[in-house]
Write a protein that holds these residues in place. Structure first.
Motif, PDB file in Angstrom:
ATOM      1  N   LEU A 193     -11.476  17.570   3.904  1.00  0.00           N
ATOM      2  CA  LEU A 193     -11.878  18.610   4.851  1.00  0.00           C
ATOM      3  C   LEU A 193     -12.060  19.921   4.094  1.00  0.00           C
ATOM      4  O   LEU A 193     -11.153  20.352   3.381  1.00  0.00           O
ATOM      5  CB  LEU A 193     -10.800  18.801   5.922  1.00  0.00           C
ATOM      6  N   SER A 194     -13.215  20.547   4.272  1.00  0.00           N
ATOM      7  CA  SER A 194     -13.440  21.834   3.609  1.00  0.00           C
ATOM      8  C   SER A 194     -12.627  22.942   4.265  1.00  0.00           C
ATOM      9  O   SER A 194     -12.337  23.955   3.637  1.00  0.00           O
ATOM     10  CB  SER A 194     -14.926  22.186   3.616  1.00  0.00           C
ATOM     11  N   SER A 195     -12.219  22.733   5.508  1.00  0.00           N
ATOM     12  CA  SER A 195     -11.497  23.762   6.254  1.00  0.00           C
ATOM     13  C   SER A 195      -9.980  23.727   6.046  1.00  0.00           C
ATOM     14  O   SER A 195      -9.286  24.647   6.468  1.00  0.00           O
ATOM     15  CB  SER A 195     -11.788  23.624   7.747  1.00  0.00           C
ATOM     16  N   ARG A 196      -9.470  22.686   5.399  1.00  0.00           N
ATOM     17  CA  ARG A 196      -8.016  22.561   5.213  1.00  0.00           C
ATOM     18  C   ARG A 196      -7.733  21.955   3.854  1.00  0.00           C
ATOM     19  O   ARG A 196      -8.430  21.044   3.419  1.00  0.00           O
ATOM     20  CB  ARG A 196      -7.403  21.636   6.272  1.00  0.00           C
ATOM     21  N   ASP A 197      -6.643  22.416   3.246  1.00  0.00           N
ATOM     22  CA  ASP A 197      -6.236  21.794   1.987  1.00  0.00           C
ATOM     23  C   ASP A 197      -5.004  20.915   2.166  1.00  0.00           C
ATOM     24  O   ASP A 197      -4.559  20.267   1.236  1.00  0.00           O
ATOM     25  CB  ASP A 197      -5.989  22.849   0.906  1.00  0.00           C
TER      26      ASP A 197
END
Length: 160
Positions: free
Chosen positions: A117-121
């Motif tokens: 996910l680009s929105s969460r690491d």
């Protein structure tokens, strides 16, 4: 094939991996509890006399109940214990056959997608192609369940 697994983090999930649940017999109580919780008292599910003369010859489980049992069987595998943040939806869900009181259901889950996910690491997306069969090996449910899955690299094992 074992019916109990260790929790799986996002990094553990690989496309093609499969997991099989333990079996679970559907009871009268399951029908009543589902109707009570949802408010769905449709006679096909709750009226024995009506259902005995109906298209299936007996009461059948509500479709959403079959889906809910599929999610519960996933929990029974152990792979999602403290590692899944959220159920994100499905692209498809098919109710293949009716489920009756006394049916014993078992599920197989195949990991078909693992996506960053680009929105969460701290998490990624995992899709599990799900197939639930009854005691006669008839498929009663199929669908692709999509989850937000915790990353070990962010949380570490045993941390919350």
């Amino acid at each position: 094939m074992p019916y109990s697994y260790e929790p799986q983090y996002f990094e553990d999930m690989e496309e093609g991996a499969t997991f099989t649940s333990a079996g679970r017999t559907i009871t009268e109580s399951d029908f009543v509890m589902h109707s009570m919780f949802t408010g769905d008292w449709t006679e096909l599910h709750t009226n024995k006399e009506y259902s005995d003369d109906g298209p299936y010859g007996a009461r059948i489980a509500q479709g959403p109940m079959t889906f809910i049992v599929a999610t519960g069987l996933l929990q029974r595998t152990g792979i999602v214990e403290r590692t899944v943040f959220a159920f994100l939806g499905m692209n498809y869900m098919d109710l293949k056959q009716p489920v009756f009181i006394g049916d014993t259901l078992q599920a197989t889950y195949e990991c078909t997608e693992v996506k960053e996910l680009s929105s969460r690491d701290d998490a990624g997306v995992v899709v599990l192609d799900t197939h639930v069969h009854n005691q006669d090996d008839e498929e009663v449910f199929a669908g692709d369940m999509k989850f937000m899955w915790r990353k070990r690299s962010h949380y570490g094992e045993g941390e919350e």
